[in-house]
Design a protein around this motif. Structure first.
Motif, PDB file in Angstrom:
ATOM      1  N   LYS A  22      40.882   0.746  39.531  1.00  0.00           N
ATOM      2  CA  LYS A  22      40.846  -0.596  38.661  1.00  0.00           C
ATOM      3  C   LYS A  22      42.320  -0.716  38.263  1.00  0.00           C
ATOM      4  O   LYS A  22      42.967   0.120  38.091  1.00  0.00           O
ATOM      5  CB  LYS A  22      40.075  -0.643  37.534  1.00  0.00           C
ATOM      6  CG  LYS A  22      38.479  -0.268  37.681  1.00  0.00           C
ATOM      7  CD  LYS A  22      37.710  -0.634  36.695  1.00  0.00           C
ATOM      8  CE  LYS A  22      35.915  -0.786  37.092  1.00  0.00           C
ATOM      9  NZ  LYS A  22      34.940  -0.757  36.236  1.00  0.00           N
ATOM     10  N   SER A  23      42.539  -2.098  38.156  1.00  0.00           N
ATOM     11  CA  SER A  23      43.998  -2.454  37.998  1.00  0.00           C
ATOM     12  C   SER A  23      44.596  -2.077  36.488  1.00  0.00           C
ATOM     13  O   SER A  23      45.664  -1.714  36.444  1.00  0.00           O
ATOM     14  CB  SER A  23      44.159  -4.017  38.243  1.00  0.00           C
ATOM     15  OG  SER A  23      43.321  -4.709  37.332  1.00  0.00           O
ATOM     16  N   GLY A  24      43.846  -2.047  35.620  1.00  0.00           N
ATOM     17  CA  GLY A  24      44.050  -1.800  34.288  1.00  0.00           C
ATOM     18  C   GLY A  24      44.217  -0.380  34.194  1.00  0.00           C
ATOM     19  O   GLY A  24      45.254   0.138  33.730  1.00  0.00           O
ATOM     20  N   TYR A  25      43.406   0.451  34.892  1.00  0.00           N
ATOM     21  CA  TYR A  25      43.566   1.920  34.696  1.00  0.00           C
ATOM     22  C   TYR A  25      44.945   2.205  35.658  1.00  0.00           C
ATOM     23  O   TYR A  25      45.745   3.107  35.119  1.00  0.00           O
ATOM     24  CB  TYR A  25      42.556   2.658  35.554  1.00  0.00           C
ATOM     25  CG  TYR A  25      42.583   4.212  35.970  1.00  0.00           C
ATOM     26  CD1 TYR A  25      42.546   4.762  34.616  1.00  0.00           C
ATOM     27  CD2 TYR A  25      42.481   4.742  37.018  1.00  0.00           C
ATOM     28  CE1 TYR A  25      42.607   6.392  34.664  1.00  0.00           C
ATOM     29  CE2 TYR A  25      42.354   6.138  37.132  1.00  0.00           C
ATOM     30  CZ  TYR A  25      42.558   6.840  35.799  1.00  0.00           C
ATOM     31  OH  TYR A  25      42.327   8.401  36.109  1.00  0.00           O
ATOM     32  N   ALA A  26      45.323   1.716  36.561  1.00  0.00           N
ATOM     33  CA  ALA A  26      46.426   1.970  37.384  1.00  0.00           C
ATOM     34  C   ALA A  26      47.715   1.299  36.538  1.00  0.00           C
ATOM     35  O   ALA A  26      48.725   2.193  36.468  1.00  0.00           O
ATOM     36  CB  ALA A  26      46.674   1.001  38.788  1.00  0.00           C
ATOM     37  N   ARG A  27      47.830   0.227  36.048  1.00  0.00           N
ATOM     38  CA  ARG A  27      48.953  -0.447  35.257  1.00  0.00           C
ATOM     39  C   ARG A  27      49.171   0.206  33.958  1.00  0.00           C
ATOM     40  O   ARG A  27      50.350   0.436  33.709  1.00  0.00           O
ATOM     41  CB  ARG A  27      48.773  -1.974  35.104  1.00  0.00           C
ATOM     42  CG  ARG A  27      49.095  -2.516  36.235  1.00  0.00           C
ATOM     43  CD  ARG A  27      49.083  -4.035  35.967  1.00  0.00           C
ATOM     44  NE  ARG A  27      47.894  -4.719  35.158  1.00  0.00           N
ATOM     45  CZ  ARG A  27      46.853  -5.268  35.626  1.00  0.00           C
ATOM     46  NH1 ARG A  27      46.964  -5.772  36.879  1.00  0.00           N
ATOM     47  NH2 ARG A  27      46.041  -5.919  34.961  1.00  0.00           N
ATOM     48  N   ASN A  28      47.870   0.766  33.275  1.00  0.00           N
ATOM     49  CA  ASN A  28      48.198   1.114  31.943  1.00  0.00           C
ATOM     50  C   ASN A  28      48.190   2.651  31.747  1.00  0.00           C
ATOM     51  O   ASN A  28      48.718   3.412  30.982  1.00  0.00           O
ATOM     52  CB  ASN A  28      46.936   0.696  31.279  1.00  0.00           C
ATOM     53  CG  ASN A  28      47.074  -0.696  30.929  1.00  0.00           C
ATOM     54  OD1 ASN A  28      47.907  -1.295  31.136  1.00  0.00           O
ATOM     55  ND2 ASN A  28      45.895  -1.470  30.929  1.00  0.00           N
ATOM     56  N   ALA A  36      51.093   8.019  39.954  1.00  0.00           N
ATOM     57  CA  ALA A  36      50.865   7.007  41.019  1.00  0.00           C
ATOM     58  C   ALA A  36      51.845   5.945  41.133  1.00  0.00           C
ATOM     59  O   ALA A  36      52.736   5.816  39.906  1.00  0.00           O
ATOM     60  CB  ALA A  36      49.617   6.497  40.928  1.00  0.00           C
ATOM     61  N   VAL A  37      52.035   5.506  42.077  1.00  0.00           N
ATOM     62  CA  VAL A  37      52.861   4.245  42.533  1.00  0.00           C
ATOM     63  C   VAL A  37      51.896   3.002  43.243  1.00  0.00           C
ATOM     64  O   VAL A  37      51.007   3.503  43.684  1.00  0.00           O
ATOM     65  CB  VAL A  37      54.101   4.710  43.229  1.00  0.00           C
ATOM     66  CG1 VAL A  37      54.919   5.388  42.307  1.00  0.00           C
ATOM     67  CG2 VAL A  37      53.914   5.333  44.708  1.00  0.00           C
ATOM     68  N   PHE A  38      52.540   1.916  43.009  1.00  0.00           N
ATOM     69  CA  PHE A  38      51.733   0.906  43.654  1.00  0.00           C
ATOM     70  C   PHE A  38      51.879   1.099  45.240  1.00  0.00           C
ATOM     71  O   PHE A  38      52.857   1.535  45.727  1.00  0.00           O
ATOM     72  CB  PHE A  38      52.245  -0.402  43.125  1.00  0.00           C
ATOM     73  CG  PHE A  38      52.063  -0.606  41.727  1.00  0.00           C
ATOM     74  CD1 PHE A  38      50.693  -0.932  41.155  1.00  0.00           C
ATOM     75  CD2 PHE A  38      53.058  -0.722  40.787  1.00  0.00           C
ATOM     76  CE1 PHE A  38      50.300  -0.875  39.908  1.00  0.00           C
ATOM     77  CE2 PHE A  38      52.850  -1.051  39.582  1.00  0.00           C
ATOM     78  CZ  PHE A  38      51.482  -1.156  39.209  1.00  0.00           C
ATOM     79  N   SER A  39      50.837   0.657  45.915  1.00  0.00           N
ATOM     80  CA  SER A  39      50.812   0.910  47.217  1.00  0.00           C
ATOM     81  C   SER A  39      51.403  -0.456  47.915  1.00  0.00           C
ATOM     82  O   SER A  39      50.957  -1.568  48.102  1.00  0.00           O
ATOM     83  CB  SER A  39      49.403   1.240  47.967  1.00  0.00           C
ATOM     84  OG  SER A  39      49.471   1.209  49.482  1.00  0.00           O
ATOM     85  N   ASN A  40      52.734  -0.220  48.308  1.00  0.00           N
ATOM     86  CA  ASN A  40      53.358  -1.294  49.297  1.00  0.00           C
ATOM     87  C   ASN A  40      54.269  -0.789  50.329  1.00  0.00           C
ATOM     88  O   ASN A  40      54.482   0.531  50.321  1.00  0.00           O
ATOM     89  CB  ASN A  40      54.361  -2.199  48.123  1.00  0.00           C
ATOM     90  CG  ASN A  40      55.286  -1.087  47.302  1.00  0.00           C
ATOM     91  OD1 ASN A  40      55.856  -0.420  47.978  1.00  0.00           O
ATOM     92  ND2 ASN A  40      55.728  -1.759  46.391  1.00  0.00           N
ATOM     93  N   ILE A  41      54.918  -1.416  50.972  1.00  0.00           N
ATOM     94  CA  ILE A  41      55.602  -0.924  52.300  1.00  0.00           C
ATOM     95  C   ILE A  41      56.625   0.078  51.737  1.00  0.00           C
ATOM     96  O   ILE A  41      57.027   1.259  52.662  1.00  0.00           O
ATOM     97  CB  ILE A  41      56.063  -2.070  53.222  1.00  0.00           C
ATOM     98  CG1 ILE A  41      54.751  -2.846  53.785  1.00  0.00           C
ATOM     99  CG2 ILE A  41      56.888  -1.508  54.376  1.00  0.00           C
ATOM    100  CD1 ILE A  41      55.218  -4.159  54.424  1.00  0.00           C
ATOM    101  N   HIS A  42      57.613  -0.405  50.816  1.00  0.00           N
ATOM    102  CA  HIS A  42      58.532   0.582  50.543  1.00  0.00           C
ATOM    103  C   HIS A  42      58.151   1.837  49.806  1.00  0.00           C
ATOM    104  O   HIS A  42      58.773   2.785  50.441  1.00  0.00           O
ATOM    105  CB  HIS A  42      59.160  -0.279  49.143  1.00  0.00           C
ATOM    106  CG  HIS A  42      60.202   0.537  48.568  1.00  0.00           C
ATOM    107  ND1 HIS A  42      61.666   0.997  49.492  1.00  0.00           N
ATOM    108  CD2 HIS A  42      60.610   1.290  47.505  1.00  0.00           C
ATOM    109  CE1 HIS A  42      62.270   1.655  48.457  1.00  0.00           C
ATOM    110  NE2 HIS A  42      61.635   2.144  47.449  1.00  0.00           N
ATOM    111  N   ASN A  43      57.291   1.805  49.102  1.00  0.00           N
ATOM    112  CA  ASN A  43      56.522   3.142  48.547  1.00  0.00           C
ATOM    113  C   ASN A  43      55.985   4.006  49.667  1.00  0.00           C
ATOM    114  O   ASN A  43      56.094   5.275  49.745  1.00  0.00           O
ATOM    115  CB  ASN A  43      55.639   2.880  47.568  1.00  0.00           C
ATOM    116  CG  ASN A  43      56.585   2.420  46.042  1.00  0.00           C
ATOM    117  OD1 ASN A  43      57.424   2.563  46.013  1.00  0.00           O
ATOM    118  ND2 ASN A  43      55.644   1.602  45.261  1.00  0.00           N
TER     119      ASN A  43
END
Length: 149
Positions: A22-28, A36-43
């Motif tokens: 869930k986005s709140g769990y990840a962001r907060n 953790a880090v957000f899943s994007n191409i750079h990461n």
């Protein structure tokens, strides 16, 4: 929201896994505390590079552990002289610290957390096998002889 785990998280996944939370769990919680880090191409690319470094370091550590095992095998068996009763019972006991001290006197440096006595502390004269584990999944048995003075 997809994230990449930077630590092993029970119930969620292991290091390097991409999981959906869930986005709140990840962001907060996960991202601010460095779990953790957000899943994007750079990461994702950075994680691949980091994994290569980890694998190389692990190969070096395993090779060093195997070399240390060879050094230990050359001085095996470890002989410890101690006071004992006529029945073979020791005055006191022989523990990990005593065995490590004997090995270090022989010229090989080891830490006390790399040695395990399966039966616990030694309280009688005899031959015992202890486990030397310098790195995870790399271990050997060392023969320790306890003899009376």
């Amino acid at each position: 929201m997809k994230i990449i785990l930077l630590k092993d998280m029970p119930g969620l996944g292991k290091f390097g896994n991409t999981v959906k939370v869930k986005s709140g769990y990840a962001r907060n919680y996960l991202v601010p505390y460095g779990m953790a880090v957000f899943s994007n191409i750079h990461n994702i690319q950075e994680l691949k590079y980091h994994n290569q470094e980890i694998q190389l370091k692990e190969k070096i550590d395993i090779k060093n552990a195997q070399l240390r095992i060879l050094k230990i095998k050359q001085i095996s068996p470890i002989i410890i002289c101690t006071k004992s009763r006529k029945t073979g019972q020791l005055f006191g006991s022989i523990g990990v610290k005593d065995i490590v001290h004997s090995i270090v006197k022989s010229g090989v440096h080891i830490d006390k957390n790399e040695l395990v006595i399966p039966e616990g502390v030694i309280r009688t004269i005899g031959k015992y096998f202890v486990i030397f584990q310098p790195y995870k999944n790399v271990s050997c048995y060392i023969l320790v002889k306890i003899i009376p003075e």
